[in-house]
Design an enzyme around this catalytic site. Structure first.
Site, PDB file in Angstrom:
ATOM      1  N   CYS A   6       2.683 -11.754  13.488  1.00  0.00           N
ATOM      2  CA  CYS A   6       2.193 -10.360  13.184  1.00  0.00           C
ATOM      3  C   CYS A   6       1.826 -10.116  11.407  1.00  0.00           C
ATOM      4  O   CYS A   6       1.516 -11.120  10.603  1.00  0.00           O
ATOM      5  CB  CYS A   6       3.659  -9.939  13.203  1.00  0.00           C
ATOM      6  SG  CYS A   6       3.428  -7.657  12.762  1.00  0.00           S
ATOM      7  N   ASP A 124      15.351  -7.874  13.349  1.00  0.00           N
ATOM      8  CA  ASP A 124      14.974  -8.508  12.220  1.00  0.00           C
ATOM      9  C   ASP A 124      16.193  -8.601  11.140  1.00  0.00           C
ATOM     10  O   ASP A 124      16.784  -8.608  11.483  1.00  0.00           O
ATOM     11  CB  ASP A 124      14.009  -7.456  12.068  1.00  0.00           C
ATOM     12  CG  ASP A 124      12.584  -8.017  10.695  1.00  0.00           C
ATOM     13  OD1 ASP A 124      13.037  -9.188  10.677  1.00  0.00           O
ATOM     14  OD2 ASP A 124      11.959  -7.596  10.488  1.00  0.00           O
TER      15      ASP A 124
END
Length: 217
Positions: A6, A124
């Site tokens: 990412c 996360d």
């Protein structure tokens, strides 16, 4: 083991990640040092193989804007990294084939992650995007039956331990494979992907044997 790189900001990094075996590349449209414009992403995504999942990352945007930007950027999936409601997530899912709903590890909504209309869930750190590790045991709060993507402070040195402890469906990394914000380090990218593959509990399937077809039907 699904591997997503990412925070991609340029074509060279995207092509290299794919060449090293990444299943997905992510582009951040939310405010961030890695934020990119839809046109920039479009110019990159049209050069990538169809089997690669391209992901646009958003935070607390109106569903109509998420859909509009995703279409302009030509991404196959969106990742919702804010406090999007169940209704908003489901609404976006009606127009975007693949939706990844992200949760902070300390989110009170995590036990309800199976109510957002998608089985792709990203876990996360409590401060998403911080690149900081968290207690991986918190992953036990994720409901069964979801495809869990683990993020938050991962790098080539700890990804194998993370996979062994959490047994996620996939892993996601941004800052852990960078030389500077928005610029990937080729050596770190290569080692991260290799170490994630080696730690996978089942043999990695090659491009011709992918369990999921990300190409548009």
């Amino acid at each position: 083991m699904f591997v997503k790189i990412c925070g991609i900001t340029n074509e060279d990094d995207a092509l290299f990640a794919v060449a090293m075996g990444a299943d997905a590349v992510g582009f951040i449209f939310a405010p961030s040092p890695r934020q990119v414009a839809a046109q920039t992403v479009y110019d990159i995504t049209r050069r990538l193989p169809p089997e690669v999942l391209t992901v646009g990352v958003f935070r607390d945007e109106h569903p109509s804007r998420v859909i509009d930007v995703a279409n302009k950027a030509n991404v196959k999936a969106v990742q919702l990294h804010g406090r999007e409601t169940k209704e908003q997530t489901i609404e976006i899912g009606k127009s975007v084939r693949w939706v990844i709903k992200a949760f902070g590890a300390d989110s009170s909504r995590l036990p309800e992650a199976d109510q957002y209309g998608t089985d792709l869930v990203l876990l996360d750190a409590p401060s998403p995007g911080s690149g900081k590790l968290f207690d991986w045991r918190l992953a036990s709060d994720v409901p069964d039956g979801l495809r869990l993507i683990l993020a938050g402070g991962l790098d080539a040195d700890n990804v194998a331990d993370a996979i062994e402890i959490v047994e996620p469906w996939g892993v996601d990394v941004a800052s852990g494979v960078e030389s500077a914000p928005g610029k990937k380090d080729p050596t770190k990218v290569r080692h991260f992907i290799a170490n994630a593959r080696a730690a996978a509990p089942t043999p990695y399937l090659g491009p011709d044997e992918l369990p999921y077809d990300w190409a548009d039907e």
